[in-house]
Structure formats: structure tokens, C-alpha cells
Design an enzyme around this catalytic site. Structure first.
Site, PDB file in Angstrom:
ATOM      1  N   ASP A   1       6.379  -7.586   1.592  1.00 19.72           N
ATOM      2  CA  ASP A   1       6.441  -7.384   3.023  1.00 19.72           C
ATOM      3  C   ASP A   1       7.565  -7.456   3.573  1.00 19.72           C
ATOM      4  O   ASP A   1       8.170  -6.890   4.574  1.00 19.72           O
ATOM      5  CB  ASP A   1       5.308  -8.125   3.679  1.00 19.72           C
ATOM      6  CG  ASP A   1       3.879  -7.829   3.044  1.00 19.72           C
ATOM      7  OD1 ASP A   1       3.837  -6.547   2.501  1.00 19.72           O
ATOM      8  OD2 ASP A   1       2.772  -8.461   3.329  1.00 19.72           O
TER       9      ASP A   1
ATOM     10  N   LYS B   1       4.503 -12.260   1.643  1.00 21.05           N
ATOM     11  CA  LYS B   1       3.518 -11.088   1.110  1.00 21.05           C
ATOM     12  C   LYS B   1       2.085 -11.405   1.644  1.00 21.05           C
ATOM     13  O   LYS B   1       1.805 -12.366   2.015  1.00 21.05           O
ATOM     14  CB  LYS B   1       3.517 -11.338  -0.485  1.00 21.05           C
ATOM     15  CG  LYS B   1       4.975 -11.164  -1.059  1.00 21.05           C
ATOM     16  CD  LYS B   1       4.821 -11.314  -2.734  1.00 21.05           C
ATOM     17  CE  LYS B   1       3.736 -10.770  -3.340  1.00 21.05           C
ATOM     18  NZ  LYS B   1       3.591  -9.359  -3.098  1.00 21.05           N
ATOM     19  N   GLY B   2       1.345 -10.441   1.304  1.00 15.54           N
ATOM     20  CA  GLY B   2       0.128 -10.511   1.948  1.00 15.54           C
ATOM     21  C   GLY B   2      -0.430  -9.422   2.546  1.00 15.54           C
ATOM     22  O   GLY B   2      -1.810  -9.570   3.321  1.00 15.54           O
TER      23      GLY B   2
ATOM     24  N   GLU C   1      -1.673 -12.859  -6.173  1.00 14.68           N
ATOM     25  CA  GLU C   1      -0.302 -12.450  -6.320  1.00 14.68           C
ATOM     26  C   GLU C   1       0.601 -13.748  -6.788  1.00 14.68           C
ATOM     27  O   GLU C   1       1.358 -13.935  -7.827  1.00 14.68           O
ATOM     28  CB  GLU C   1       0.455 -11.741  -5.407  1.00 14.68           C
ATOM     29  CG  GLU C   1      -0.281 -10.397  -5.391  1.00 14.68           C
ATOM     30  CD  GLU C   1       0.140  -9.595  -3.958  1.00 14.68           C
ATOM     31  OE1 GLU C   1       0.082  -8.162  -3.966  1.00 14.68           O
ATOM     32  OE2 GLU C   1       0.584 -10.284  -2.978  1.00 14.68           O
TER      33      GLU C   1
ATOM     34  N   LYS D   1      12.736  -3.818   3.908  1.00 13.54           N
ATOM     35  CA  LYS D   1      12.014  -5.088   3.617  1.00 13.54           C
ATOM     36  C   LYS D   1      12.969  -6.158   3.454  1.00 13.54           C
ATOM     37  O   LYS D   1      12.441  -7.370   3.329  1.00 13.54           O
ATOM     38  CB  LYS D   1      11.111  -5.038   2.232  1.00 13.54           C
ATOM     39  CG  LYS D   1      10.369  -4.049   2.132  1.00 13.54           C
ATOM     40  CD  LYS D   1       9.079  -4.053   3.235  1.00 13.54           C
ATOM     41  CE  LYS D   1       8.152  -2.876   3.390  1.00 13.54           C
ATOM     42  NZ  LYS D   1       7.268  -2.723   1.993  1.00 13.54           N
TER      43      LYS D   1
ATOM     44  N   GLY E   1       5.405  -6.346  -5.058  1.00 10.50           N
ATOM     45  CA  GLY E   1       6.185  -5.766  -3.921  1.00 10.50           C
ATOM     46  C   GLY E   1       6.274  -6.819  -2.980  1.00 10.50           C
ATOM     47  O   GLY E   1       5.840  -8.006  -3.378  1.00 10.50           O
TER      48      GLY E   1
END
Length: 232
Positions: free
Chosen positions: A93, A103-104, A112, A130, A91
Site C-alpha cells: 500500500d 500493507k493490509g 502475507e 506507492k 504488493g
């Protein structure tokens, strides 16, 4: 063992997650990301194993994805056993029009990034919320606890506004699966993600930052449950 229910059903996320699962073929070793959208991918891969005889091995990026994969019945392996993966699905963010991503949010971006960088093909699944023309979300940065003060100082010199991520159900900071802290850093609009990524990586004590530049394909789930695919 029953597969855990996904708490809030999202047709957009489900469409993207399921569509990405269809590109997985038997005998593949698959990186399994973390988050609410890729949870649909993991669940669907489990269904394909049970009902279609799909034969795969999974490499997980977090405790959460490990538990979901076990519940879904996906056999697991490690990067030590399979250092090159066929595909990683995860996925995001936020992701911009050039396929730079942040991400995170789940504090799993270090693993990841390792898993996605070990893969021949890195696919991101997301809903339309997103996507953005430019990145402007806070950037999660995993730091060694010993280095937090230095890292905060260096990040401020780069124009960032760091905030230590606090845990919700315990006193003190979030602790990652690797035993480190997370700083969420506001850089405003990020015009040059590649350069910022290099600057962050050069700071002693930074384990990994949440800017990803290695996305090959993006599956965007829409409200009508259609899926748009964008390739680099």
C-alpha cells in the site's frame, strides 16, 4: 479454466509484476501475495508454466490469490508441507525510502506477513504512487473481535485514530479470512516504524499489524514501463 481478467490495466503495475516473475526459477516454492500488482505476477507465472515448462509450487496468502493461482494453473502447496519458501512476491500500500512498508488494504496482511517471513527472499512489486519518503498511510490492524474495545483504547493511548473497517456489500465490519476485524489506524507521519510495530505487537488482542520491515527488494514499475529495482 480461463485466467480472470484484471479489471483495470496498468502498464506500471504490469511492468513491475512481470519483472518480478522473471526471477522465479524452476523447483522454487513461491509465496503468492494479494492485490492488483501481484496479480500480474501470478498471471505471468501461469503463462511461464504453460509456455516455458516452469515447474513451481505456490503458497497463497488469501482466497483472492488462491483463485487467481488456480485459474493461472499454478500448483499449490502449504506452509505445513513447505515451511521454508524460496521467495515471496507481494504488493504494497505504501513503502518508504528505507523499505519499510504498510500493507493490509486487502485485509490479508496477517497471512502475507507469515508467508513473507517464511521466505528466504521477500520481493515487493509496486507502481510509483506507492512510494514515499516516509510512511503516512493508515495502518491496518487485524484484531480479535472479543478484544476490539481494549485494542481501540490502547491504540488511542499510542496517539492513533482507529476506525473499524466496514464492508461495502454487507452490513457491519469487514471479516478477514481468519474471522477477525480490521482497524484502520491513522498515526500521521510514522517517523519510527520499527518502534511503532513493536508497540502494536504488544497489545493483547492484536493478531497482526500492517507494518512490514522484512522487504528485501522493491520493483517499481514506471509509466514508460521500465522497472527500477531497489535492494536493502
Amino acid at each position: 479454466m480461463a485466467v480472470r481478467n484484471i479489471s483495470t490495466d496498468s502498464p506500471e503495475k504490469r511492468a513491475a509484476g512481470v519483472a518480478a516473475s522473471r526471477i522465479v526459477e524452476s523447483r522454487m516454492v513461491v509465496g503468492l501475495g494479494t492485490g492488483s500488482t501481484v496479480a500480474y505476477t501470478i498471471k505471468e507465472l501461469g503463462r511461464r508454466i504453460r509456455e516455458e515448462g516452469l515447474e513451481i509450487l505456490g503458497v497463497v496468502t488469501s482466497y483472492q490469490s488462491e483463485m487467481l493461482a488456480i485459474e493461472a494453473g499454478i500448483p499449490l502447496t502449504t506452509l505445513a508441507q513447505h515451511p521454508e519458501l524460496d521467495i515471496a512476491i507481494d504488493g504494497v500500500d505504501q513503502i518508504d525510502s528505507r523499505l519499510y512498508a504498510i500493507k493490509g488494504g486487502g485485509a490479508a496482511h496477517t497471512r502475507e506477513k507469515i508467508v513473507s517471513s517464511s521466505s528466504k527472499r521477500f520481493v515487493v512489486v509496486a507502481d510509483e504512487s506507492k512510494t514515499s519518503k516516509q510512511l503516512d498511510k493508515t495502518v491496518p490492524i487485524e484484531v480479535l473481535p472479543f478484544a476490539k474495545t481494549l485494542v481501540v483504547k490502547k491504540i488511542k493511548e499510542l496517539g492513533g485514530k482507529p476506525e473499524l473497517r466496514s464492508a461495502l456489500r454487507k452490513d457491519g465490519p469487514v471479516i478477514t479470512d481468519n474471522g477477525n476485524f480490521i482497524l484502520d489506524v491513522d498515526f500521521g507521519v510514522i517517523n519510527d516504524p520499527e518502534n511503532l510495530a513493536l508497540q502494536l505487537s504488544s497489545i493483547p488482542g492484536v493478531v497482526e499489524h500492517g507494518i512490514f520491515s522484512n522487504v528485501d527488494e522493491l520493483y517499481i514499475g514506471k509509466k514508460d514501463e521500465s522497472v527500477e529495482i531497489i535492494r536493502r
